[in-house]
Scaffold this active site. Sequence first.
Site, PDB file in Angstrom:
ATOM      1  N   GLY A   1       0.812  -1.054   0.074  1.00  0.00           N
ATOM      2  CA  GLY A   1      -0.095   0.001  -0.060  1.00  0.00           C
ATOM      3  C   GLY A   1       0.710   1.180   0.050  1.00  0.00           C
ATOM      4  O   GLY A   1       0.376   2.365   0.628  1.00  0.00           O
TER       5      GLY A   1
ATOM      6  N   GLY B   1      -0.302   4.805  -1.415  1.00  0.00           N
ATOM      7  CA  GLY B   1      -1.519   5.520  -0.581  1.00  0.00           C
ATOM      8  C   GLY B   1      -1.007   6.487   0.333  1.00  0.00           C
ATOM      9  O   GLY B   1       0.133   6.875   0.329  1.00  0.00           O
ATOM     10  N   GLN B   2      -1.944   7.184   0.762  1.00  0.00           N
ATOM     11  CA  GLN B   2      -1.656   8.372   1.831  1.00  0.00           C
ATOM     12  C   GLN B   2      -0.855   7.793   2.856  1.00  0.00           C
ATOM     13  O   GLN B   2       0.585   8.497   2.793  1.00  0.00           O
ATOM     14  CB  GLN B   2      -3.010   8.856   2.323  1.00  0.00           C
ATOM     15  CG  GLN B   2      -2.929   9.796   3.472  1.00  0.00           C
ATOM     16  CD  GLN B   2      -3.975  10.065   4.500  1.00  0.00           C
ATOM     17  OE1 GLN B   2      -4.585  11.096   4.243  1.00  0.00           O
ATOM     18  NE2 GLN B   2      -4.399   9.173   5.215  1.00  0.00           N
TER      19      GLN B   2
ATOM     20  N   LEU C   1      -1.724  -8.813  -2.751  1.00  0.00           N
ATOM     21  CA  LEU C   1      -1.802  -9.517  -1.652  1.00  0.00           C
ATOM     22  C   LEU C   1      -2.703 -10.993  -2.076  1.00  0.00           C
ATOM     23  O   LEU C   1      -2.959 -11.732  -1.132  1.00  0.00           O
ATOM     24  CB  LEU C   1      -2.703  -8.889  -0.612  1.00  0.00           C
ATOM     25  CG  LEU C   1      -1.779  -7.820   0.169  1.00  0.00           C
ATOM     26  CD1 LEU C   1      -2.654  -6.890   1.132  1.00  0.00           C
ATOM     27  CD2 LEU C   1      -0.510  -8.430   0.715  1.00  0.00           C
TER      28      LEU C   1
ATOM     29  N   ALA D   1      -1.816  -2.386   2.811  1.00  0.00           N
ATOM     30  CA  ALA D   1      -2.589  -2.327   1.720  1.00  0.00           C
ATOM     31  C   ALA D   1      -4.165  -2.998   2.138  1.00  0.00           C
ATOM     32  O   ALA D   1      -4.058  -3.858   2.990  1.00  0.00           O
ATOM     33  CB  ALA D   1      -2.124  -3.392   0.657  1.00  0.00           C
TER      34      ALA D   1
ATOM     35  N   TYR E   1     -14.439  -8.936  -2.597  1.00  0.00           N
ATOM     36  CA  TYR E   1     -13.173  -8.407  -2.686  1.00  0.00           C
ATOM     37  C   TYR E   1     -12.607  -8.000  -1.540  1.00  0.00           C
ATOM     38  O   TYR E   1     -11.324  -8.245  -1.399  1.00  0.00           O
ATOM     39  CB  TYR E   1     -13.241  -7.467  -3.782  1.00  0.00           C
ATOM     40  CG  TYR E   1     -11.983  -6.743  -4.307  1.00  0.00           C
ATOM     41  CD1 TYR E   1     -10.954  -7.405  -4.846  1.00  0.00           C
ATOM     42  CD2 TYR E   1     -11.708  -5.442  -3.822  1.00  0.00           C
ATOM     43  CE1 TYR E   1      -9.791  -6.621  -5.281  1.00  0.00           C
ATOM     44  CE2 TYR E   1     -10.756  -4.727  -4.072  1.00  0.00           C
ATOM     45  CZ  TYR E   1      -9.507  -5.345  -4.635  1.00  0.00           C
ATOM     46  OH  TYR E   1      -8.379  -4.725  -4.971  1.00  0.00           O
TER      47      TYR E   1
ATOM     48  N   SER F   1      -7.960  -0.925  12.102  1.00  0.00           N
ATOM     49  CA  SER F   1      -8.730   0.320  11.979  1.00  0.00           C
ATOM     50  C   SER F   1      -9.663   0.297  13.019  1.00  0.00           C
ATOM     51  O   SER F   1     -10.476  -0.579  13.597  1.00  0.00           O
ATOM     52  CB  SER F   1      -9.654   0.114  10.486  1.00  0.00           C
ATOM     53  OG  SER F   1     -10.826   1.083  10.543  1.00  0.00           O
TER      54      SER F   1
ATOM     55  N   GLU G   1     -12.506   1.201  12.656  1.00  0.00           N
ATOM     56  CA  GLU G   1     -14.034   0.490  11.988  1.00  0.00           C
ATOM     57  C   GLU G   1     -14.356  -0.851  12.817  1.00  0.00           C
ATOM     58  O   GLU G   1     -15.456  -1.351  12.600  1.00  0.00           O
ATOM     59  CB  GLU G   1     -14.093   0.613  10.457  1.00  0.00           C
ATOM     60  CG  GLU G   1     -14.029   1.833   9.903  1.00  0.00           C
ATOM     61  CD  GLU G   1     -15.496   2.376  10.111  1.00  0.00           C
ATOM     62  OE1 GLU G   1     -16.480   1.864  10.078  1.00  0.00           O
ATOM     63  OE2 GLU G   1     -15.700   3.617   9.866  1.00  0.00           O
TER      64      GLU G   1
ATOM     65  N   TYR H   1     -15.822  -4.261   5.410  1.00  0.00           N
ATOM     66  CA  TYR H   1     -14.357  -3.907   5.789  1.00  0.00           C
ATOM     67  C   TYR H   1     -14.094  -3.871   7.143  1.00  0.00           C
ATOM     68  O   TYR H   1     -13.104  -4.474   7.496  1.00  0.00           O
ATOM     69  CB  TYR H   1     -14.288  -2.031   5.449  1.00  0.00           C
ATOM     70  CG  TYR H   1     -13.091  -1.570   5.758  1.00  0.00           C
ATOM     71  CD1 TYR H   1     -11.970  -1.688   5.218  1.00  0.00           C
ATOM     72  CD2 TYR H   1     -13.191  -0.746   6.957  1.00  0.00           C
ATOM     73  CE1 TYR H   1     -10.688  -1.290   5.469  1.00  0.00           C
ATOM     74  CE2 TYR H   1     -11.831  -0.231   7.167  1.00  0.00           C
ATOM     75  CZ  TYR H   1     -10.663  -0.437   6.685  1.00  0.00           C
ATOM     76  OH  TYR H   1      -9.401   0.050   7.033  1.00  0.00           O
TER      77      TYR H   1
ATOM     78  N   HIS I   1      -7.424   9.309  10.071  1.00  0.00           N
ATOM     79  CA  HIS I   1      -6.341  10.224  10.035  1.00  0.00           C
ATOM     80  C   HIS I   1      -6.501  10.727   8.344  1.00  0.00           C
ATOM     81  O   HIS I   1      -6.473  10.186   7.604  1.00  0.00           O
ATOM     82  CB  HIS I   1      -4.994   9.713  10.208  1.00  0.00           C
ATOM     83  CG  HIS I   1      -4.986   8.212   9.766  1.00  0.00           C
ATOM     84  ND1 HIS I   1      -5.553   6.935  10.236  1.00  0.00           N
ATOM     85  CD2 HIS I   1      -3.920   7.872   8.834  1.00  0.00           C
ATOM     86  CE1 HIS I   1      -5.150   6.278   9.634  1.00  0.00           C
ATOM     87  NE2 HIS I   1      -4.273   6.467   8.904  1.00  0.00           N
TER      88      HIS I   1
ATOM     89  N   ARG J   1      -5.133  12.425   1.024  1.00  0.00           N
ATOM     90  CA  ARG J   1      -6.122  11.403   1.277  1.00  0.00           C
ATOM     91  C   ARG J   1      -6.930  11.497  -0.081  1.00  0.00           C
ATOM     92  O   ARG J   1      -6.855  12.257  -1.011  1.00  0.00           O
ATOM     93  CB  ARG J   1      -7.049  12.129   2.203  1.00  0.00           C
ATOM     94  CG  ARG J   1      -8.399  11.490   2.464  1.00  0.00           C
ATOM     95  CD  ARG J   1      -7.881  10.056   3.338  1.00  0.00           C
ATOM     96  NE  ARG J   1      -8.492   9.749   4.338  1.00  0.00           N
ATOM     97  CZ  ARG J   1      -8.540   8.352   4.630  1.00  0.00           C
ATOM     98  NH1 ARG J   1      -8.057   7.330   4.141  1.00  0.00           N
ATOM     99  NH2 ARG J   1      -9.525   8.084   5.776  1.00  0.00           N
TER     100      ARG J   1
END
Length: 355
Positions: free
Chosen positions: A20, A23-24, A76, A98, A112, A142, A144, A165, A195, A200
């Site tokens: 990953g 990414g940010q 992955l 990732a 997915y 996370s 989440e 997720y 964050h 982002r």
Amino acid sequence: MITPDRERQVTTNNVALITGITGQDGSYLAELLLQKGYEVHGIIRRASTFNTARIDHLYVDPHDVGPRLTLHYGDLGDGSRLNTLIAAIRPTEIYNLAAQSHVRVSFDEPTYTGDTTGLGSMRLLQAVRAVGISCRYYQASSSEMFGGSPPPQNESTAFYPRSPYGAAKVYAYWMTRNYREAYDLFAVNGILFNHESPRRGETFVTRKITQAAARIALGTQKELFMGNLDAVRDWGYAPEYVEGMWRMLQADTPQDYVLATGVGVTVRDFLEASFSHVGLDWQDHVRFDERYLRPTEVDALVGDATKARTELGWVPTVCAADIARIMVDADLKALEHEAGSWHDTPDVPSWRVGA
């Protein structure tokens, strides 16, 4: 432009592998590790176009004898390829960032999301074990995962994911702990609350808001369509959070840590901070659209990072209102540049590492 290089054996002391990396978080982490003298390797998926804009500036260093950042094709979903890469790179630290990380999209792509975010983490852990290298492993967990559990949430809070997720992240969390306990792997979970930064992704709510504020201020957009404005989130600053990731892998023993500011902010609050920064009233421009609602909503995520403060010395300093202003300024500058109206402006914002 960065192009993937062939695999090669590495002999330097500090060698990091980042999934990953485009990414940010991956881009900020790569910057941090390069500044600390690491040799950094990243895994990117093969695509018809490069998606390396966030890290292109890291590859060319006129003061360096050669690039210390190398990219490798991989995924992955391909355990065999992960084995090959780890055997060739032999990293001392692995940061697994990732994922299919968009919560709303995970409802549309649950299979997915589960395969990439959940099983992908297991494949990477198994590759480390199969190759038999001694390294330290960071798993990007996370907030989440807490989902419906009431705040404040810390390392002892029960998980109650409310999205595919979040559920996939719970699987990755427990697999990381399982490999730590079963195989004596130095593996940690960083349970990071939201964050943000100018890097982002444009489909995430904060960047969607700051881009809209900038575009409306410049007259290129009139309205912004949003979903739930009452959701409460704990928003921190991405460059500070990747520092926390690194600190977790420098600890004497592997443990799991929450990173958060401890301050809850509503989406409405973030709208207010973003639009007022450019002299606008958000209520004049924001419209409700039920398509942006989640099938199951997470009302409030507010973290308690006492453990990270006490044991790692990690302390966040940038608040949500400041992040909104930093992001709006960056979006204004980018849009002005795209439009060819590059005015005399102050130096680049302080979010730029090395500025």
